[in-house]
Design a protein around this motif. Sequence first.
Motif, PDB file in Angstrom:
ATOM      1  N   ARG A  90       0.833  -1.197   0.000  1.00 47.11           N
ATOM      2  CA  ARG A  90       0.000   0.000   0.000  1.00 47.11           C
ATOM      3  C   ARG A  90       0.864   1.243   0.000  1.00 47.11           C
ATOM      4  NH1 ARG A  90      -5.580  -1.235   3.166  1.00 47.11           N
ATOM      5  NH2 ARG A  90      -5.779  -3.405   2.520  1.00 47.11           N
ATOM      6  N   THR A  91       0.280   2.327  -0.447  1.00 52.30           N
ATOM      7  CA  THR A  91       0.997   3.598  -0.414  1.00 52.30           C
ATOM      8  C   THR A  91       1.088   4.076   1.033  1.00 52.30           C
ATOM      9  OG1 THR A  91      -0.979   4.993  -0.624  1.00 52.30           O
ATOM     10  CG2 THR A  91       0.009   4.152  -2.660  1.00 52.30           C
ATOM     11  N   ALA A  92       1.836   5.149   1.231  1.00 52.34           N
ATOM     12  CA  ALA A  92       2.028   5.678   2.585  1.00 52.34           C
ATOM     13  C   ALA A  92       0.701   6.087   3.224  1.00 52.34           C
ATOM     14  CB  ALA A  92       2.984   6.862   2.548  1.00 52.34           C
ATOM     15  N   ARG A  93      -0.297   6.429   2.405  1.00 52.17           N
ATOM     16  CA  ARG A  93      -1.596   6.846   2.939  1.00 52.17           C
ATOM     17  C   ARG A  93      -2.624   5.717   2.935  1.00 52.17           C
ATOM     18  NH1 ARG A  93      -2.334  13.219   1.224  1.00 52.17           N
ATOM     19  NH2 ARG A  93      -0.098  13.704   1.087  1.00 52.17           N
ATOM     20  N   GLY A  94      -2.197   4.529   2.520  1.00 54.72           N
ATOM     21  CA  GLY A  94      -3.090   3.375   2.602  1.00 54.72           C
ATOM     22  C   GLY A  94      -3.822   3.004   1.334  1.00 54.72           C
ATOM     23  N   ALA A  95      -3.507   3.620   0.203  1.00 54.57           N
ATOM     24  CA  ALA A  95      -4.163   3.254  -1.056  1.00 54.57           C
ATOM     25  C   ALA A  95      -3.594   1.932  -1.564  1.00 54.57           C
ATOM     26  CB  ALA A  95      -3.973   4.355  -2.091  1.00 54.57           C
ATOM     27  N   TYR A  96      -4.425   1.147  -2.258  1.00 52.67           N
ATOM     28  CA  TYR A  96      -4.024  -0.179  -2.702  1.00 52.67           C
ATOM     29  C   TYR A  96      -4.792  -0.553  -3.968  1.00 52.67           C
ATOM     30  CZ  TYR A  96      -8.434  -1.146  -0.333  1.00 52.67           C
ATOM     31  OH  TYR A  96      -9.748  -1.109   0.060  1.00 52.67           O
ATOM     32  N   VAL A 123     -12.879   1.330  -9.807  1.00 53.74           N
ATOM     33  CA  VAL A 123     -11.946   0.516  -9.023  1.00 53.74           C
ATOM     34  C   VAL A 123     -10.524   0.731  -9.534  1.00 53.74           C
ATOM     35  CG1 VAL A 123     -11.307  -1.821  -8.333  1.00 53.74           C
ATOM     36  CG2 VAL A 123     -13.717  -1.197  -8.570  1.00 53.74           C
ATOM     37  N   VAL A 124      -9.597   1.007  -8.644  1.00 52.46           N
ATOM     38  CA  VAL A 124      -8.204   1.230  -9.028  1.00 52.46           C
ATOM     39  C   VAL A 124      -7.560  -0.093  -9.433  1.00 52.46           C
ATOM     40  CG1 VAL A 124      -5.918   1.917  -8.192  1.00 52.46           C
ATOM     41  CG2 VAL A 124      -7.931   3.265  -7.580  1.00 52.46           C
ATOM     42  N   VAL A 125      -6.983  -0.128 -10.638  1.00 49.61           N
ATOM     43  CA  VAL A 125      -6.379  -1.356 -11.159  1.00 49.61           C
ATOM     44  C   VAL A 125      -4.861  -1.231 -11.326  1.00 49.61           C
ATOM     45  CG1 VAL A 125      -8.472  -2.157 -12.304  1.00 49.61           C
ATOM     46  CG2 VAL A 125      -6.942  -0.598 -13.511  1.00 49.61           C
ATOM     47  N   HIS A 126      -4.336   0.001 -11.281  1.00 48.79           N
ATOM     48  CA  HIS A 126      -2.891   0.203 -11.387  1.00 48.79           C
ATOM     49  C   HIS A 126      -2.484   1.364 -10.482  1.00 48.79           C
ATOM     50  CE1 HIS A 126      -2.293  -2.501 -14.826  1.00 48.79           C
ATOM     51  NE2 HIS A 126      -3.410  -1.991 -15.316  1.00 48.79           N
ATOM     52  N   ILE A 127      -1.342   1.200  -9.824  1.00 51.50           N
ATOM     53  CA  ILE A 127      -0.758   2.279  -9.025  1.00 51.50           C
ATOM     54  C   ILE A 127       0.721   2.355  -9.358  1.00 51.50           C
ATOM     55  CG2 ILE A 127      -0.250   3.166  -6.717  1.00 51.50           C
ATOM     56  CD1 ILE A 127      -2.664   1.679  -5.657  1.00 51.50           C
ATOM     57  N   ASP A 128       1.166   3.493  -9.828  1.00 50.03           N
ATOM     58  CA  ASP A 128       2.570   3.690 -10.172  1.00 50.03           C
ATOM     59  C   ASP A 128       3.112   4.910  -9.447  1.00 50.03           C
ATOM     60  OD1 ASP A 128       2.729   1.535 -11.958  1.00 50.03           O
ATOM     61  OD2 ASP A 128       1.892   2.738 -13.581  1.00 50.03           O
ATOM     62  N   LEU A 129       4.301   4.745  -8.892  1.00 54.90           N
ATOM     63  CA  LEU A 129       5.011   5.834  -8.221  1.00 54.90           C
ATOM     64  C   LEU A 129       6.356   5.940  -8.925  1.00 54.90           C
ATOM     65  CD1 LEU A 129       5.006   7.805  -5.750  1.00 54.90           C
ATOM     66  CD2 LEU A 129       5.981   5.937  -4.414  1.00 54.90           C
ATOM     67  N   TYR A 130       6.682   7.113  -9.481  1.00 62.14           N
ATOM     68  CA  TYR A 130       7.882   7.176 -10.305  1.00 62.14           C
ATOM     69  C   TYR A 130       8.523   8.560 -10.306  1.00 62.14           C
ATOM     70  CZ  TYR A 130       4.486   9.019 -13.680  1.00 62.14           C
ATOM     71  OH  TYR A 130       3.493   9.744 -14.274  1.00 62.14           O
ATOM     72  N   VAL A 131       9.785   8.563 -10.734  1.00 62.46           N
ATOM     73  CA  VAL A 131      10.549   9.802 -10.896  1.00 62.46           C
ATOM     74  C   VAL A 131      10.406  10.239 -12.341  1.00 62.46           C
ATOM     75  CG1 VAL A 131      12.796  10.910 -10.612  1.00 62.46           C
ATOM     76  CG2 VAL A 131      12.197   8.932  -9.201  1.00 62.46           C
ATOM     77  N   ARG A 132      10.030  11.476 -12.553  1.00 60.32           N
ATOM     78  CA  ARG A 132       9.874  11.972 -13.917  1.00 60.32           C
ATOM     79  C   ARG A 132      11.240  12.265 -14.535  1.00 60.32           C
ATOM     80  NH1 ARG A 132       6.254  15.234 -11.337  1.00 60.32           N
ATOM     81  NH2 ARG A 132       7.402  17.131 -11.849  1.00 60.32           N
ATOM     82  N   LEU A 133      11.351  11.920 -15.801  1.00 60.02           N
ATOM     83  CA  LEU A 133      12.572  12.210 -16.535  1.00 60.02           C
ATOM     84  C   LEU A 133      12.581  13.655 -17.014  1.00 60.02           C
ATOM     85  CD1 LEU A 133      12.714   8.984 -18.724  1.00 60.02           C
ATOM     86  CD2 LEU A 133      13.986   9.442 -16.634  1.00 60.02           C
ATOM     87  N   ILE A 134      13.756  14.162 -17.273  1.00 61.96           N
ATOM     88  CA  ILE A 134      13.874  15.533 -17.760  1.00 61.96           C
ATOM     89  C   ILE A 134      13.177  15.649 -19.115  1.00 61.96           C
ATOM     90  CG2 ILE A 134      15.488  17.286 -18.593  1.00 61.96           C
ATOM     91  CD1 ILE A 134      17.487  16.294 -16.567  1.00 61.96           C
ATOM     92  N   GLY A 135      12.332  16.638 -19.249  1.00 64.83           N
ATOM     93  CA  GLY A 135      11.638  16.875 -20.513  1.00 64.83           C
ATOM     94  C   GLY A 135      10.378  16.053 -20.681  1.00 64.83           C
ATOM     95  N   ALA A 136      10.002  15.278 -19.670  1.00 69.99           N
ATOM     96  CA  ALA A 136       8.825  14.415 -19.799  1.00 69.99           C
ATOM     97  C   ALA A 136       7.642  15.014 -19.058  1.00 69.99           C
ATOM     98  CB  ALA A 136       9.119  13.033 -19.255  1.00 69.99           C
TER      99      ALA A 136
END
Length: 276
Positions: A166-172, A222-235
């Motif tokens: 789960r995320t830090a706030r409890g999402a799943y 219903v949430v089916v995907h959760i992504d946590l990511y660093v954005r690339l330069i220019g994206a």
Amino acid sequence: MKRIVLFGMIVYMVLGNVGCSSTKKINENLNRIEMEQREDTAEQKTEQETSQENQEDHDTQENSGNVPKEIVPMNASDLAVTDGENMVLLDSLYDGFETTEEEIETETSENHFVGEIYVDEYVYKTYFHQFKDFEIYTSNTEYPLKGEDMHTYHIRQISLLTDKYRTARGAYIGIDIKEVLELYGEGESFSASDYYEEKNCKGLGYRYDNYSLKFVYNDRGVVVHIDLYVRLIGADSFPKDNEEEQSEESETEQICRKIEFNQAIEIDLNNDLHMH
């Protein structure tokens, strides 16, 4: 002599009556005072009970969510996911990363290699690692800006696969998108159907500094995907809804955006920017 005795008896009776009368009045006054005190005590108790009931009602409203609570924007504390035992921290060094889950070998890529980007004289490489409940992408992207060598890799993306993490706030995975709004507040809506197998998918994203958190949900909310990511330069953080706007993106932005959304693509940009 008889007269004297009779007079004494009369005086005694009179004094006795006076004493009785005074005692009776005193008792009446005491009873009245006691009754008034009881009434005051009852009134004070009623006021206290009313005040306590009002406080309990107020607390109940707060606990039930009737009183709006302030939602904190996405911040540094939101850059990790956990199952209560293991924690995966975004942008942390992959060297030394440990988890009780065993990594799953995949047949789609050799040595977990996803692709590489050439920017001037620098080569940014990306690798993929899959586990039962989550998958991560590691990369040496922007290592010169960090003062690191090309062999230093960070966890650049975390994707949840099950509801264990789960995320830090409890999402799943499986949470209702309305609950996500209650946890994170209003986010940025984006189109997601082009990037996932589910039809009619929509997305809701959040940003903090150079980091993004996105939730993709189906037509049932219903949430089916959760992504946590660093954005690339220019994206861009999230894909755009307007196709004309998408066509105006630079080729660099298109490649970066597709990498962030797990798309393995091959494109040649006049030998200035390559991905294999």
